[in-house]
Design an enzyme around this catalytic site. Structure first.
Site, PDB file in Angstrom:
ATOM      1  NE  ARG A 159      19.239  43.070  25.607  1.00  0.00           N
ATOM      2  CZ  ARG A 159      18.171  42.398  26.367  1.00  0.00           C
ATOM      3  NH1 ARG A 159      18.550  41.795  27.266  1.00  0.00           N
ATOM      4  NH2 ARG A 159      16.980  42.280  25.822  1.00  0.00           N
ATOM      5  CE  LYS A 190      16.494  46.833  26.060  1.00  0.00           C
ATOM      6  NZ  LYS A 190      16.707  46.688  24.464  1.00  0.00           N
ATOM      7  CG  HIS A 221      21.963  43.844  19.721  1.00  0.00           C
ATOM      8  ND1 HIS A 221      22.043  43.791  21.106  1.00  0.00           N
ATOM      9  CD2 HIS A 221      20.529  43.687  19.518  1.00  0.00           C
ATOM     10  CE1 HIS A 221      20.761  43.649  21.691  1.00  0.00           C
ATOM     11  NE2 HIS A 221      19.964  43.619  20.787  1.00  0.00           N
ATOM     12  NE  ARG A 223      19.683  40.104  22.722  1.00  0.00           N
ATOM     13  CZ  ARG A 223      19.448  39.292  24.203  1.00  0.00           C
ATOM     14  NH1 ARG A 223      20.580  38.865  24.547  1.00  0.00           N
ATOM     15  NH2 ARG A 223      18.356  39.391  24.609  1.00  0.00           N
ATOM     16  CG  HIS A 225      13.631  38.268  24.876  1.00  0.00           C
ATOM     17  ND1 HIS A 225      13.826  37.726  23.540  1.00  0.00           N
ATOM     18  CD2 HIS A 225      14.772  39.092  24.978  1.00  0.00           C
ATOM     19  CE1 HIS A 225      14.417  38.495  22.912  1.00  0.00           C
ATOM     20  NE2 HIS A 225      15.237  39.238  23.562  1.00  0.00           N
ATOM     21  CE1 TYR A 265      17.310  37.716  16.480  1.00  0.00           C
ATOM     22  CE2 TYR A 265      15.614  37.720  18.677  1.00  0.00           C
ATOM     23  CZ  TYR A 265      16.762  38.250  18.025  1.00  0.00           C
ATOM     24  OH  TYR A 265      17.708  39.152  18.368  1.00  0.00           O
TER      25      TYR A 265
END
Length: 421
Positions: A269, A294, A365, A368, A391, A400
């Site tokens: 990010r 995050k 992004h 990403r 994640h 994805y």
């Protein structure tokens, strides 16, 4: 003295020092030079701030130890009228405003600026709410910033009612009257952020006794579907085209190339790029650490040769000399870390336009999404993609699967043929 380093004309030096801000301008000159401003820039700032110096000299001849926002507002009100007959006003006025804002930044750092005593009527209520978010919800700094931005819009809309006493009059109809027009003109992310801010604010009001009954359910639910969209980022060819289009002969170009190389290689990010520090790069073991954002996971990844070379070129020949521990700094003085997410997104968007590439996601992004898609196409598992992206939950990475064409081919059914008669 610092001013002698910037100005050679004795008359100019005497003019700057003789005004009521003379001592403050001496310190301002030192501050600008310490922060890496060029002599030409320092000269321009001091010349522009001298307009304020001359304005205050007409009010009183005594030296000023502090400055207030009232003094600055009075100056600009008179200066704009006085300078109107000197040609185009807007460019000159904007330059003077910019220099005065730098001067105020210096005065604030020294505790010599008195801000306006007038505050927005909703500010005490907003600050109490944000403190409650920190203490009782343990919200992260990024969440606090988002909630502050969203709830400020609601409180501004409430007007005089945005006080603890005024909250007693809040009703479900009031909340709907604000949210529905807002949601119709804003995108999905803004709607979700406002929903979360309103619900936590109304819980806060109930906790504090500002409302008599729970109202968080009054915030309308805008129907959205999980995994309803397809990740839309750069293709691998487009990402490489962006990298090739960056001019690495300039200091800014070397910095931007190193940033885009990190985005392309690791899919991190933008906030993780901005937070990257010297100690996060282990040159001896060829590893680089990206701190979690995050509420995700830290990612310790191999430092590839192209990334290492790009970083070294930036650090050795393009990064300003500065004590800031962050790797990437602003290209112009005063040098500091890239604190704003918009700065990184604007940089990426600029290079996308230069490469004549149109994608729905124009910020960091976009790289990403490109990285995750590339990993899946190379045969990596969804778990491996989730680990590299940081994640914490595998479900976050499920989006994805829609671009994992190798796996989709295996489950696709053959097109039905017409049965022979």
């Amino acid at each position: 003295m610092a001013m002698e380093f910037v100005f050679e004309c004795p008359r100019t030096l005497n003019k700057l020092r003789s005004g009521p801000l003379g001592k403050l301008l001496e310190g301002f000159c030192d501050w600008l030079l310490e922060h890496g401003f060029a002599r030409y820039t320092v000269r321009k700032h001091l010349s522009n701030v001298n307009h304020l110096n001359q304005h205050l000299d007409t009010r009183t001849g005594a030296g000023w130890q502090t400055l207030s926002s009232q003094d600055v507002n009075g100056f600009f009100k008179e200066f704009s009228l006085r300078a109107r007959n000197r040609g185009p006003l807007d460019p000159h006025l904007s330059r003077v405003r910019f220099s005065v804002s730098r001067f105020i930044e210096y005065l604030r750092a020294c505790g010599l600026f008195e801000p306006s005593a007038k505050t927005a009527i909703y500010q005490p209520l907003r600050e109490t709410y944000l403190e409650w978010m920190r203490e009782h919800q343990h919200a992260a700094a990024g969440t606090i910033e988002l909630r502050s931005h969203s709830i400020s819009q609601f409180l501004q809309w409430l007007g005089p009612q945005a006080t603890p006493q005024g909250c007693l009059e809040l009703t479900a109809e009031t909340v709907e009257r604000f949210f529905l027009p807002y949601a119709q003109k804003m995108g999905r992310s803004a709607r979700r952020s406002m929903q979360a801010a309103l619900r936590t604010f109304l819980r806060f009001c109930l906790y504090q006794g500002y409302v008599q009954r729970p109202l968080e359910r009054a915030v309308p639910t805008w129907r959205t579907y999980k995994l309803a969209t397809v990740p839309r980022g750069l293709t691998d060819e487009q990402a490489l085209k962006v990298l090739r289009g960056i001019n690495r002969n300039s200091s800014v170009g070397r910095r931007d190339y190193a940033i885009c190389q990190l985005l392309y290689t690791y899919g991190v990010r933008g906030g993780q790029i901005r937070a990257l520090r010297y100690q996060d790069i282990d040159w001896a073991h060829n590893q680089i650490l990206f701190r979690a954002s995050k509420h995700g996971k830290d990612s310790l990844l191999p430092l590839t040769s192209p990334v290492g070379e790009g970083l070294l070129k930036y650090l050795k020949s393009a990064r300003p000399a500065c004590q800031d521990p962050h790797v990437f700094l602003t290209a112009r003085a005063p040098y500091h870390a890239l604190v704003s997410s918009n700065s990184l997104s604007a940089m990426v968007e600029r290079y996308l336009r230069k490469a004549d590439i149109e994608v729905s996601s124009k910020g960091a992004h976009a790289f990403r999404h490109c990285f995750a898609t590339r990993m899946l196409q190379e045969g990596h598992s969804l778990k491996a993609v989730a680990d590299v992206l940081g994640h914490r939950h595998l479900g976050t990475t499920f989006i994805y699967t829609k671009v994992d064409f190798n796996s989709l081919k295996q489950v696709g059914l053959a097109w039905p043929k017409e049965a022979p008669q």
